[in-house]
Design an enzyme around this catalytic site. Structure first.
Site, PDB file in Angstrom:
ATOM      1  N   GLY A 201       0.827  -1.208   0.000  1.00  0.00           N
ATOM      2  CA  GLY A 201       0.000   0.000   0.000  1.00  0.00           C
ATOM      3  C   GLY A 201       0.859   1.255   0.000  1.00  0.00           C
ATOM      4  N   ASN A 202       0.245   2.379   0.269  1.00  0.00           N
ATOM      5  CA  ASN A 202       1.009   3.621   0.324  1.00  0.00           C
ATOM      6  C   ASN A 202       0.408   4.536   1.392  1.00  0.00           C
ATOM      7  OD1 ASN A 202      -1.075   5.397  -0.952  1.00  0.00           O
ATOM      8  ND2 ASN A 202      -0.779   3.899  -2.586  1.00  0.00           N
ATOM      9  N   ARG A 203       1.012   5.703   1.547  1.00  0.00           N
ATOM     10  CA  ARG A 203       0.673   6.534   2.697  1.00  0.00           C
ATOM     11  C   ARG A 203      -0.439   7.551   2.418  1.00  0.00           C
ATOM     12  NH1 ARG A 203       5.086   6.984   6.363  1.00  0.00           N
ATOM     13  NH2 ARG A 203       4.605   9.188   6.599  1.00  0.00           N
TER      14      ARG A 203
END
Ligand code: CTP
Length: 392
Positions: A201-203
């Site tokens: 995933g990412n932030r």
């Protein structure tokens, strides 16, 4: 316009009379709602004479009329002047213990407040924090003027000139300049499955996307949101929730091309697992080293901008470029994306672990083929600048 003027208990309450007169003389319909303390400084009879309407103060009189809801719905704009420190604090906390507090809490009309108080009270960290919170929520807080205060002191805290207050308040009422526009916002961050319990995933928090949705709704647009892993609901937007980039692509494809504006702050995973595992990976079988084979995802915004231009050449497509570099390097990367992805506008910003993601405010550069504009402020301020730029 129907303007509800709230008056709270400060010496400057007498100036509400002039504010009401300014409004009625420029053709607006006004109803006044003083708090009980405001009535120590200005009489209900004056307010009734000036507004040509009866004045209500008490939540518990005319209960059968459900006055707070009636007035909350009636108002197209709420202007509270003067606003005491206590009123600001109550509004921040959602305290509804009198008629005005109930109206403010129940109304969806734009809210403008004009605080007036002694300098020390205005500059108190509690008041300052309340002002920041109100502004972040979209309330227009008119800065008090500098001048003579009650008693012998002078400083910041004085209620500004009534004409200035009225003019600022009226400019707050957002023009419905996106009224016939259909807007697609793609927000959040996609997740690519490693196995049934893990993902890449990412932030991205999705906050910029939500601010864009709310700004577009406020300006009258018909809004469709494709939300990748963002928990958000609005009765005024159509929302499609997705998890992976593949799902996001399918969702966007299904929506067709009938959009005037497409704004895509989403952090879309560039890669996905070639073969996601259908059962949980176990250390006992992977051993001490795990290698994942990733393949590239399609560039969603490039494909969409190509497709949409074939049917609707006047559509505008806005992409984002979050980079870990700043200065000229950031500009060059962003301009590259503008051209490569066929965008009308790119919103560029520098990110790091502490900058850009999950913050309520940000600093970005809006770049189109012939101009650059630096915008800093809350994500709502940035959303406003983006729609201003594409809706010129
Ligand atoms: N984007 C997209 N599809 C992708 C990757 C990104 O539509 N597979 C969109 C993003 O939503 C954003 C813009 O393209 O609006 C730029 O995203 P960014 O991650 O900055 O660019 P990339 O194309 O991924 O390039 P790089 O990662 O090499 O910087």
């Amino acid at each position: 316009m129907r303007v509800l003027v709230g008056i709270t208990g400060g010496v400057a309450a007498y100036k509400a009379a002039e504010i009401i007169r300014e409004l009625t003389e420029s053709g607006h319909e006004v109803r006044a709602v003083p708090t009980l303390n405001a009535l120590r400084f200005i009489g209900a009879a004056s307010l009734e004479a000036l507004t040509h309407n009866s004045v209500h103060v008490d939540l518990y009189s005319d209960v059968e009329e459900v006055r707070h809801i009636e007035l909350a719905k009636w108002a197209e704009l709420i202007l509270v002047a003067p606003a005491t420190a206590s009123f600001l604090a109550r509004t921040v906390s959602g305290v509804a213990d009198d008629l005005l507090g109930n109206i403010v809490l129940a109304s969806t009309a734009p809210l403008v407040v004009a605080p007036a108080m002694h300098t020390e009270m205005w500059q108190n960290p509690a008041t300052m924090a309340n002002v920041v919170t109100l502004r972040d929520r979209g309330v227009l807080v008119i800065d008090p003027a500098v001048g003579r205060l009650t008693g012998t002191d002078t400083g910041v805290g004085r209620l500004p000139d009534p004409a200035y207050i009225v003019q600022s308040a009226l400019s707050k009422v957002v023009a419905k300049d996106l009224a016939n526009k259909s807007v697609l916002v793609v927000a959040g961050g996609t997740r690519e499955s490693i196995d049934p319990v893990r993902y890449i995933g990412n932030r991205s928090s999705g906050k910029q996307g939500i601010a864009l949705v709310e700004e577009a709704i406020a300006r009258g647009a018909k809004v469709q949101l494709v939300a990748a892993n963002v928990a958000y609901y609005s009765p005024e937007a159509v929302i499609t929730n997705v998890v992976t980039t593949a799902e996001l692509e399918v969702a966007i494809d299904a929506l067709g091309t009938a959009f005037d504006y497409i704004v895509m702050p989403a952090a879309i995973s560039d890669f996905r697992l070639e073969n996601p595992n259908s059962s949980k990976l176990k250390k006992s079988t992977t051993g001490a080293r795990l290698e994942l084979s990733l393949i590239q995802n399609p560039d969603v915004i490039s494909n969409l901008s190509k497709k949409i231009r074939e049917v609707n050449p006047s559509a505008k497509v806005v992409g984002f470029a979050a980079e870990t570099v700043g200065g000229d390097e950031l500009l060059d990367l962003a301009k590259g994306k503008l051209i490569r992805k066929g965008l009308d506008l790119v919103v560029a910003n520098q990110v790091s672990e502490s900058l850009g993601f999950d913050n309520d405010s940000n600093q970005v550069i809006l770049i189109d083929s012939n101009s650059q504009q630096l915008v800093s402020g809350s994500k709502r301020v940035i959303a406003k600048a983006i729609f201003d730029a594409i809706n010129r």
